[in-house]
Write a protein that holds these residues in place. Structure first.
Motif, PDB file in Angstrom:
ATOM      1  N   ALA A 213       0.841  -1.200   0.000  1.00 41.27           N
ATOM      2  CA  ALA A 213       0.000   0.000   0.000  1.00 41.27           C
ATOM      3  C   ALA A 213       0.878   1.252   0.000  1.00 41.27           C
ATOM      4  N   TRP A 214       0.272   2.362  -0.405  1.00 44.82           N
ATOM      5  CA  TRP A 214       0.852   3.680  -0.148  1.00 44.82           C
ATOM      6  C   TRP A 214      -0.068   4.370   0.853  1.00 44.82           C
ATOM      7  N   GLU A 215       0.509   4.806   1.961  1.00 46.30           N
ATOM      8  CA  GLU A 215      -0.283   5.367   3.048  1.00 46.30           C
ATOM      9  C   GLU A 215      -0.801   6.755   2.651  1.00 46.30           C
ATOM     10  N   TRP A 216      -1.784   7.237   3.400  1.00 44.93           N
ATOM     11  CA  TRP A 216      -2.313   8.578   3.141  1.00 44.93           C
ATOM     12  C   TRP A 216      -1.184   9.603   3.214  1.00 44.93           C
ATOM     13  N   HIS A 217      -1.084  10.424   2.203  1.00 45.32           N
ATOM     14  CA  HIS A 217      -0.050  11.459   2.187  1.00 45.32           C
ATOM     15  C   HIS A 217      -0.401  12.527   1.163  1.00 45.32           C
ATOM     16  N   GLN A 218       0.308  13.615   1.241  1.00 43.28           N
ATOM     17  CA  GLN A 218       0.347  14.633   0.189  1.00 43.28           C
ATOM     18  C   GLN A 218       1.738  14.574  -0.427  1.00 43.28           C
ATOM     19  N   ASP A 219       1.850  14.771  -1.726  1.00 42.24           N
ATOM     20  CA  ASP A 219       3.185  14.819  -2.329  1.00 42.24           C
ATOM     21  C   ASP A 219       4.028  15.923  -1.690  1.00 42.24           C
ATOM     22  N   TYR A 220       3.363  17.031  -1.368  1.00 40.18           N
ATOM     23  CA  TYR A 220       4.103  18.132  -0.731  1.00 40.18           C
ATOM     24  C   TYR A 220       4.535  17.774   0.694  1.00 40.18           C
ATOM     25  N   GLY A 221       3.944  16.711   1.258  1.00 37.38           N
ATOM     26  CA  GLY A 221       4.447  16.205   2.530  1.00 37.38           C
ATOM     27  C   GLY A 221       5.878  15.723   2.416  1.00 37.38           C
ATOM     28  N   TYR A 222       6.224  15.163   1.245  1.00 37.69           N
ATOM     29  CA  TYR A 222       7.609  14.812   0.942  1.00 37.69           C
ATOM     30  C   TYR A 222       8.388  16.048   0.509  1.00 37.69           C
ATOM     31  N   TRP A 223       7.821  16.818  -0.412  1.00 33.46           N
ATOM     32  CA  TRP A 223       8.570  17.898  -1.060  1.00 33.46           C
ATOM     33  C   TRP A 223       8.798  19.089  -0.148  1.00 33.46           C
ATOM     34  N   TYR A 224       8.046  19.172   0.940  1.00 25.89           N
ATOM     35  CA  TYR A 224       8.298  20.194   1.962  1.00 25.89           C
ATOM     36  C   TYR A 224       9.721  20.052   2.501  1.00 25.89           C
ATOM     37  N   LYS A 225      10.189  18.797   2.597  1.00 28.66           N
ATOM     38  CA  LYS A 225      11.547  18.556   3.087  1.00 28.66           C
ATOM     39  C   LYS A 225      12.596  18.947   2.050  1.00 28.66           C
TER      40      LYS A 225
ATOM     41  N   GLN B 117      12.253  21.635   0.646  1.00 29.77           N
ATOM     42  CA  GLN B 117      12.138  23.083   0.852  1.00 29.77           C
ATOM     43  C   GLN B 117      11.726  23.827  -0.410  1.00 29.77           C
ATOM     44  N   PHE B 118      10.765  23.235  -1.135  1.00 28.33           N
ATOM     45  CA  PHE B 118      10.076  23.980  -2.184  1.00 28.33           C
ATOM     46  C   PHE B 118       9.160  24.999  -1.504  1.00 28.33           C
ATOM     47  N   MET B 119       9.078  26.186  -2.061  1.00 30.91           N
ATOM     48  CA  MET B 119       8.364  27.273  -1.415  1.00 30.91           C
ATOM     49  C   MET B 119       6.864  27.265  -1.677  1.00 30.91           C
ATOM     50  N   PHE B 120       6.448  26.916  -2.900  1.00 30.63           N
ATOM     51  CA  PHE B 120       5.065  27.154  -3.309  1.00 30.63           C
ATOM     52  C   PHE B 120       4.395  25.876  -3.822  1.00 30.63           C
ATOM     53  N   PRO B 121       3.604  25.194  -2.973  1.00 28.10           N
ATOM     54  CA  PRO B 121       2.963  23.949  -3.408  1.00 28.10           C
ATOM     55  C   PRO B 121       1.988  24.131  -4.561  1.00 28.10           C
ATOM     56  N   ASP B 122       1.414  25.329  -4.721  1.00 28.38           N
ATOM     57  CA  ASP B 122       0.491  25.550  -5.835  1.00 28.38           C
ATOM     58  C   ASP B 122       1.207  25.549  -7.183  1.00 28.38           C
ATOM     59  N   GLU B 123       2.545  25.600  -7.163  1.00 24.55           N
ATOM     60  CA  GLU B 123       3.320  25.602  -8.400  1.00 24.55           C
ATOM     61  C   GLU B 123       3.920  24.229  -8.697  1.00 24.55           C
ATOM     62  N   MET B 124       3.357  23.189  -8.039  1.00 17.71           N
ATOM     63  CA  MET B 124       3.821  21.818  -8.257  1.00 17.71           C
ATOM     64  C   MET B 124       2.618  20.935  -8.573  1.00 17.71           C
ATOM     65  N   ILE B 125       2.841  19.940  -9.421  1.00 20.31           N
ATOM     66  CA  ILE B 125       1.731  19.121  -9.901  1.00 20.31           C
ATOM     67  C   ILE B 125       2.267  17.761 -10.344  1.00 20.31           C
ATOM     68  N   SER B 126       1.416  16.757 -10.308  1.00 23.93           N
ATOM     69  CA  SER B 126       1.792  15.418 -10.764  1.00 23.93           C
ATOM     70  C   SER B 126       0.801  14.933 -11.807  1.00 23.93           C
ATOM     71  N   VAL B 127       1.295  14.122 -12.734  1.00 20.29           N
ATOM     72  CA  VAL B 127       0.444  13.486 -13.738  1.00 20.29           C
ATOM     73  C   VAL B 127       0.718  11.993 -13.717  1.00 20.29           C
TER      74      VAL B 127
ATOM     75  N   PRO C 168      15.511  13.265   0.572  1.00 19.46           N
ATOM     76  CA  PRO C 168      15.247  14.057   1.775  1.00 19.46           C
ATOM     77  C   PRO C 168      13.945  13.682   2.467  1.00 19.46           C
ATOM     78  N   GLY C 169      12.951  13.209   1.683  1.00 19.03           N
ATOM     79  CA  GLY C 169      11.652  12.871   2.258  1.00 19.03           C
ATOM     80  C   GLY C 169      11.710  11.715   3.231  1.00 19.03           C
TER      81      GLY C 169
END
Length: 284
Positions: free
Chosen positions: A112-124, A126-136, A271-272
């Motif tokens: 399984a993959w547990e409940w998460h946000q991608d920005y939960g990883y990418w916060y580490k 140190q990306f500044m703006f989650p609205d400027e990140m996206i996945s496909v 880093p995540g």
């Protein structure tokens, strides 16, 4: 100049829901070539990482940063892909490729993959703006509830970043907030056919069950970032290099290199997955 392929209604739906499904985004011939490459290219197998969930079941993923002249690079850099991403992200800055990953959930054993946000990883990172990140996510095989398809909480990207801790070897969201979100918002099982694409916001809460079926569930996820979004803890420079867009026809018509040239992630460099101390305060 990219040709816009999404309608204003589709872009609006992305912002409202935090995700958008595009049926038949890649045709069967394209998907067959992508899937066969994933199966046959030794670089994928040699660079696959095992990631344990809370129960100890393993999911495999191969992750690389720079989109090259291989068939997955052509997919990642294709005009229709970059056009859809740019329309959803908006802004004036060019689209850059952060990384792509082949997700490999094998029959009976895929974790399984547990409940998460991608920005939960990418916060580490140190990306500044989650609205400027996206996945496909592009489905290479059928994804349904039987084989552990993705689940999303519709509209949960509007929560902002939720605290994350460790769940096995994964980064998992605070389950108090997840359970509150499940009471407040709709849970959606994202069932996809091969070639369908799911575009989703970096802060939408999502998970997937273990694959207990007798069929594999494979997908490719490409993650993008606007050049205006700086990361202060990221060693790869791909995230700030504008994508060199190729025509959609490249997937089938251009000569493709092996993925052996790709700059794959090593598990110890993520880093995540590094412990910063505050993860222990989060219930996952």
């Amino acid at each position: 100049m990219l040709t816009e392929i999404l309608t204003p209604a589709q872009v609006g739906l992305y912002h409202q829901q935090g995700y958008l499904i595009l049926k038949g985004f890649f045709n069967p011939e394209e998907i067959n070539k992508l899937y066969q490459t994933a199966l046959d290219d030794n670089a994928m197998h040699n660079n696959a990482l095992d990631v344990n969930d809370k129960s100890g079941k393993k999911s495999k993923l191969s992750l690389w940063f720079t989109p090259g002249n291989d068939v997955f690079g052509y997919m990642t850099r294709s005009e229709k892909m970059i056009s859809a991403v740019k329309q959803c992200l908006g802004g004036e800055a060019p689209v850059c490729h952060f990384h792509s990953k082949l997700m490999q959930k094998e029959p009976k054993v895929g974790g399984a993959w547990e409940w998460h946000q991608d920005y939960g990883y990418w916060y580490k990172n140190q990306f500044m703006f989650p609205d400027e990140m996206i996945s496909v996510m592009v489905a290479l095989t059928e994804a349904n509830q039987d084989n552990g398809c993705l689940q999303v909480i519709k509209g949960s990207h509007k929560l902002g970043r939720v605290n994350h801790g460790f769940a096995g070897e994964q980064t998992g969201a605070d389950m108090v907030m997840v359970n509150n979100a499940l009471i407040t918002m709709e849970l959606v099982y994202v069932e996809l056919e091969p070639g369908d694409a799911l575009i989703f916001h970096s802060n939408i809460l999502h998970r997937s069950e273990a694959n207990l079926s007798d069929r594999p569930r494979w997908s490719i996820i490409s993650c993008y970032n606007l050049q205006s979004n700086v990361a202060y803890n990221e060693t790869s420079t791909a995230y700030k290099v504008p994508v060199d867009v190729v025509p959609d026809s490249a997937i089938l018509e251009w000569v493709a290199e092996s993925l052996s040239n790709a700059d794959f992630l090593k598990k110890e460099n993520d880093p995540g997955l590094k412990d910063t101390g505050w993860e222990k305060q989060v219930e996952v």
